[in-house]
Write a protein that holds these residues in place. Structure first.
Motif, PDB file in Angstrom:
ATOM      1  N   ILE A 243      -0.821  -0.347   1.891  1.00  0.00           N
ATOM      2  CA  ILE A 243      -0.240   0.300   0.713  1.00  0.00           C
ATOM      3  C   ILE A 243      -1.256   1.190  -0.021  1.00  0.00           C
ATOM      4  N   GLY A 247      -2.091   6.175  -0.276  1.00  0.00           N
ATOM      5  CA  GLY A 247      -2.365   7.087  -1.388  1.00  0.00           C
ATOM      6  C   GLY A 247      -3.840   7.338  -1.624  1.00  0.00           C
ATOM      7  N   PHE A 249      -7.519   8.615  -2.018  1.00  0.00           N
ATOM      8  CA  PHE A 249      -8.070   9.944  -2.285  1.00  0.00           C
ATOM      9  C   PHE A 249      -9.556  10.047  -1.919  1.00  0.00           C
ATOM     10  N   GLY A 264      -2.675  11.828  -1.183  1.00  0.00           N
ATOM     11  CA  GLY A 264      -3.433  11.598  -2.409  1.00  0.00           C
ATOM     12  C   GLY A 264      -4.316  12.803  -2.732  1.00  0.00           C
TER      13      GLY A 264
END
Lengths: 310, 271
Positions: A243, A247, A249, A264
């Protein structure tokens, strides 16, 4: 007389109890409503606005001028952009792919470690758990940064490989997807190892002895007994890696190349470089929709585990 | 059953921990490198630590980070503990499902989404971005971690002492402060430390919610890393890793001691 005083005292305590109970729930509840849930409503609102050169840099959602009629200015342009420009869809798909592969790799690397920890002498185990947790406490950014020096073309990994004569030309790893896989597996490994260990350490070893007595080979017993018993740990660990990795980054930004598309990073660029808050918000809304399925599945899984243990 | 580890298991542990620790060790070693290159050893030097201490911008960022981390982790400890109690002890109440969803969601929420949504809230409220917005954002995401730690401790603790106190006539609030709180105090220490290090460490949420003049240390490190790897960053990283490791190890030793003392007391009380 005495009875009445006693009753009043009890009622007062009850009232205080209810008040206390109410405030114990209300303070974190209100905080989260205001600082966690309301912001999502705002993201949703701004995702249907248009970008404009102003402060704040987006158009209002509605206007209700005095004497005029209520007007709604919601536009679907940002979402249309996300569908029509293939960059975004590729970025979503690539994020899911990178997260899935990293999760599988983390399981592959983490399982032997967790298994060996669970088999280690009792006296070592607290220390081993501590050693797995310790890197998790030290800065994520620093741990990702540490890999830059290792994976660079003239970095330490290439230096060692050249020195032992395995390669002549340096391997190009930094700024590729491979570096991103390494970074994610490294950073999230404790999240995989700890739930696995928690399940494996509770395993009843007499089951394995029974299997051996009945003529089952160790490899067969591993697949038929150990893996199914570790399943809750495998599921929890995989969700905990997958999870947040979708996302991510920092890792794709520092270790990945310009071709490493991850959502992300796209959101970050839209917000900080392009200053397009509405598109960044739309990217966030879709990312949340993509993640809602694994998040809900994970919560259900945890709920069931807690109930099974209670 | 054999007591020791088989060869394969020992190899798994050795390789696993080598993978976890070698990058950090290399980072620390090269912070003492004479050369500006972080990959070629050119002799021992502490000049990068001197450079770090003389870098005023870096020190400002470190001070800002520390202020945010202390305040946000302390508020997160209070709110997170209340949330943990509500989830573990207060049974059903209206909106419990939403509440537990909100408590757990920040644990898995991508940081870019949390950061963006917090920033948009602050803009909507016209709060000036700076120290307080970063602190509020950090409270919000780290209280979830505290809540989970406290909740799981409350669910697994032995409740007989609490019941005994209540049977002897102690009101619930007094029971909580005199009995429950001391029992769960290791979890509170762990929760606070977790919130503190999460705040110390956060780049993404701070980047969204901070304003000019409230640059945090991770933001500073990040912008320097993008320009290139220098031993000075290794030196900063080494100091951070050192502080956090000492804190965590000290906390776990204190914890262990408390457990030993409790066990002894229990044995003494129970001949």
């Amino acid at each position: 007389m005495n009875e009445r005083v006693e009753r009043e005292r009890r009622e007062r305590t009850r009232a205080w109890g209810l008040l206390g109970r109410g405030s114990v729930i209300a303070s974190p509840y209100l905080w989260l409503l205001f600082f966690f849930l309301v912001p999502f409503a705002i993201v949703l609102k701004i995702s249907v606005a248009e970008v404009q050169l102003a402060i704040p840099p987006y158009t209002p959602l509605f206007a209700w001028p005095e004497g005029g009629s209520f007007e709604l200015f919601a536009v679907g342009d940002n979402y249309r952009l996300l569908i029509e420009d293939s960059l975004y869809i590729r970025a979503y798909a690539n994020s899911l792919k990178i997260a899935a592969i990293s999760t599988a790799l983390a399981l592959l690397v983490g399982f032997p470690i967790a298994y060996a920890m669970a088999r280690a002498p009792r006296a070592w185990q607290a220390t081993l758990v501590m050693l797995v947790i310790l890197p998790f406490w030290t800065s994520f950014l620093i741990r990702v940064y540490a890999w830059i020096g290792i994976l660079k073309n003239e970095g330490m990994l290439n230096g060692v490989l050249r020195w032992i004569g395995v390669i002549d030309e340096p391997l190009i790893i930094l700024n590729t997807d491979i570096a991103v896989y390494i970074g994610i597996v490294y950073s999230y490994l404790p999240f995989m190892v700890l739930p696995l260990y928690a399940n494996l350490v509770r395993m009843d070893r007499s089951l394995l002895e029974a299997a051996a007595d009945l003529g089952c080979r160790p490899a067969g017993a591993f697949w038929k007994i150990t893996v199914p018993l570790a399943r809750p740990g495998i599921v929890a660990g995989s969700f905990l890696v997958f999870i947040p990795a979708v996302g991510e980054f920092v890792i794709p930004d520092l270790l990945g190349g310009s071709g490493t598309l991850m959502i992300g990073r796209i959101l970050w660029t839209e917000f900080f470089s392009n200053r397009d808050w509405p598109v960044a918000s739309a990217v966030a809304v879709i990312l949340l929709l993509v993640l809602i399925v694994p998040i809900v599945l994970f919560q259900r899984h945890q709920q069931r585990q807690r109930e099974a243990e209670a | 059953m054999r007591r020791g580890l088989s060869g394969i298991n020992l190899a798994a542990l050795t390789l696993g921990f080598a993978f976890l620790y070698i990058p950090i060790l290399l980072l620390i070693i090269f912070s003492f490198n004479e050369s500006k290159l972080v990959t070629v050893w050119a002799g021992f030097s502490t000049k990068w630590y001197v450079a770090m201490v003389e870098n005023a911008l870096l020190l400002d960022a470190a001070w800002m980070t520390l202020k945010v981390a202390v305040v946000s982790s302390t508020v997160a400890l209070v709110l997170g503990t209340l949330a943990g109690i509500a989830l573990a002890r207060l049974g059903r109440f209206p909106g419990r499902t939403l509440f537990s969803g909100m408590v757990y969601a920040p644990l898995v929420m991508p940081e870019v989404i949390t950061g963006l949504s917090m920033l948009l809230l602050f803009v909507a409220l016209s709060w000036a971005r700076g120290y307080w917005t970063v602190t509020v954002a950090h409270i919000t995401f780290s209280m979830a971690y505290v809540a989970v730690v406290v909740q799981s401790r409350l669910l697994t603790m032995d409740r007989s002492l609490e019941e005994a106190a209540m049977d002897l006539g102690a009101p619930p609030v007094k029971t909580f402060f005199a009995v429950t709180l001391p029992i769960i105090s290791p979890a509170l220490v762990a929760g606070w430390l977790l919130a503190f290090t999460l705040s110390l460490d956060d780049l993404v949420i701070a980047s969204f919610t901070s304003g000019p003049g409230s640059t945090t240390l991770p933001m500073k490190i990040y912008s320097q890393v993008r320009l290139g790897v220098t031993p000075e960053i290794n030196a900063v990283s080494t100091v951070l890793v050192g502080i956090v490791s000492i804190g965590v190890i000290a906390a776990s030793l204190i914890n262990k001691r408390a457990m030993v003392i409790r066990e002894r007391e229990a044995q003494a009380a129970d001949p």
